[in-house]
Design an enzyme around this catalytic site. Structure first.
Site, PDB file in Angstrom:
ATOM      1  N   LYS A 148      -1.360  -9.243   3.025  1.00 39.51           N
ATOM      2  CA  LYS A 148      -0.583  -8.779   4.184  1.00 39.51           C
ATOM      3  C   LYS A 148      -1.422  -7.773   4.946  1.00 39.51           C
ATOM      4  CE  LYS A 148       3.179  -5.903   3.844  1.00 39.51           C
ATOM      5  NZ  LYS A 148       2.748  -4.734   4.643  1.00 39.51           N
TER       6      LYS A 148
ATOM      7  N   GLU B 166       9.419  -4.133  10.327  1.00 41.83           N
ATOM      8  CA  GLU B 166       9.840  -2.868   9.705  1.00 41.83           C
ATOM      9  C   GLU B 166      10.359  -1.879  10.748  1.00 41.83           C
ATOM     10  OE1 GLU B 166       7.049  -0.970   7.030  1.00 41.83           O
ATOM     11  OE2 GLU B 166       8.342   0.809   6.852  1.00 41.83           O
TER      12      GLU B 166
ATOM     13  N   ASP C 115      -1.227  -6.064  -0.169  1.00 44.97           N
ATOM     14  CA  ASP C 115      -1.522  -5.402   1.103  1.00 44.97           C
ATOM     15  C   ASP C 115      -3.014  -5.133   1.258  1.00 44.97           C
ATOM     16  OD1 ASP C 115       0.430  -4.904   3.002  1.00 44.97           O
ATOM     17  OD2 ASP C 115       1.242  -3.177   1.930  1.00 44.97           O
TER      18      ASP C 115
ATOM     19  N   GLU D 187      -1.308  -5.181   8.704  1.00 46.19           N
ATOM     20  CA  GLU D 187      -0.463  -4.606   9.751  1.00 46.19           C
ATOM     21  C   GLU D 187      -1.085  -4.828  11.126  1.00 46.19           C
ATOM     22  OE1 GLU D 187       0.523  -0.505   8.939  1.00 46.19           O
ATOM     23  OE2 GLU D 187       1.234  -0.981   6.917  1.00 46.19           O
TER      24      GLU D 187
ATOM     25  N   ASP E 146       0.839  -1.205   0.000  1.00 42.66           N
ATOM     26  CA  ASP E 146       0.000   0.000   0.000  1.00 42.66           C
ATOM     27  C   ASP E 146       0.877   1.260   0.000  1.00 42.66           C
ATOM     28  OD1 ASP E 146       0.870  -0.169   2.600  1.00 42.66           O
ATOM     29  OD2 ASP E 146      -1.099   0.093   3.526  1.00 42.66           O
ATOM     30  N   SER E 147       2.201   1.068   0.012  1.00 44.29           N
ATOM     31  CA  SER E 147       3.123   2.185  -0.228  1.00 44.29           C
ATOM     32  C   SER E 147       2.859   2.777  -1.611  1.00 44.29           C
ATOM     33  CB  SER E 147       4.574   1.700  -0.116  1.00 44.29           C
ATOM     34  OG  SER E 147       4.770   0.545  -0.914  1.00 44.29           O
TER      35      SER E 147
END
Ligand code: KIV
Length: 289
Positions: free
Chosen positions: A136, A205, A106, A138, A67-68
């Site tokens: 993925k 991270e 993501d 978070e 999602d960057s």
């Protein structure tokens, strides 16, 4: 939304389709770590487009549609505004452009945190519309129930602990995590909770190196570091960072190229030739027979 998972190179500018390779599976990635040892480190890079995926695919075990892309592709201030539609469109492009790496997409902020059911609906959409192998998300202990829920229902999940960019408004920035004992312990217990819930790998991270090593030793599944440690079971970088696309270079990024300078110089030469009317030349124009 397209469910055609292979790029039709006959209609694209890309090189012809390579001889299809057998795509890596998520269980094969998980099995890289056996009894705490990963002999063959896992290589992961982000990819957002079909062409980028084609170029990275043969070199990577995992391609992450991160999602960057909010900041890298869309110029957004953070990953918070990224939508499921964006992830589905870019995820499908990356799957179409790849043949070998397993593709992980993501889950964007706001599409999985409310409940395991919400997460299942979002993740199932991503798997159906993109053809990706896994998602993925978070968060640590708070997401363990969701990770177990998805995994038991056929959706492999990669966890993400330490600096979790979707939580920027709670964290107050993108600084390295794990500098206090309490924070360090929390990162380890978060990673353990995800591992025990069935995550097939966990991204660590932006943490101080001893914590990344502690996490890697503590969890049975592979750790994937970014701003973490070379002792993690694998590494990931944002491809554009690694290529030198941006002026701002976080400490943990190694620039393997200077692509921004290459692009600017090419645009400058093109502009000069257009203004001098030397482009297009004879080679680029059609003449009567
Ligand atoms: O969004 C992303 O690109 C990521 C990686 C930096 C791990 O989550």
């Amino acid at each position: 939304m397209s469910t055609t998972f292979q790029l039709d190179t006959a209609t694209s500018r890309a090189h012809p389709t390579p001889a299809p390779m057998k795509r890596l599976t998520i269980p094969a990635i998980r099995q890289r770590k056996q009894d705490g040892v990963t002999k063959d480190p896992i290589v992961m890079l982000t990819a957002y487009t079909a062409r980028q995926a084609q170029l990275l695919d043969a070199h990577c075990d995992l391609l992450l549609v991160g999602d960057s892309l909010g900041q890298v592709i869309y110029g957004l201030p953070s990953s918070v505004p990224v939508t499921l539609d964006m992830m589905a469109a870019h995820g499908a492009a990356v799957v179409r452009g790849s043949y070998h790496a397993a593709v992980v997409v993501d889950m964007p902020f706001g599409t999985y945190e409310a409940s395991p059911e919400q997460a299942f609906a979002s993740a199932a959409r991503l798997l159906k519309e993109t053809g990706c192998a896994a998602v993925k998300l978070e968060g640590g202990e708070a997401m363990a129930e969701t990770v177990a829920f998805l995994t038991r229902r056929g959706i492999p999940v990669m966890g993400h602990v330490g600096l979790t960019p979707q939580a920027v408004n709670v964290l107050g920035g993108y600084n390295a995590r794990g500098r206090s004992d309490a924070e360090a312990q929390k990162i380890v217990s978060d990673a353990l909770a995800l591992d025990q819930a069935g995550a097939f790998a966990v991204v660590i991270e932006g943490v101080v190196e001893p914590i990344a090593i502690d996490v890697t030793k503590a969890i049975a599944c592979p750790s994937i570091g970014i701003g973490a440690s070379a002792q993690c079971d694998g590494q990931v970088l944002v491809t554009e960072d690694m290529l030198g696309m941006f002026e701002r270079v976080p400490r943990f990024v190694k620039r393997y190229e200077a692509i921004a300078e290459t692009i600017s110089a090419a645009a400058a030469r093109y502009a000069e030739e257009v203004r001098a009317r030397t482009f297009p030349g004879v080679e680029q124009t059609y003449q009567p027979k």
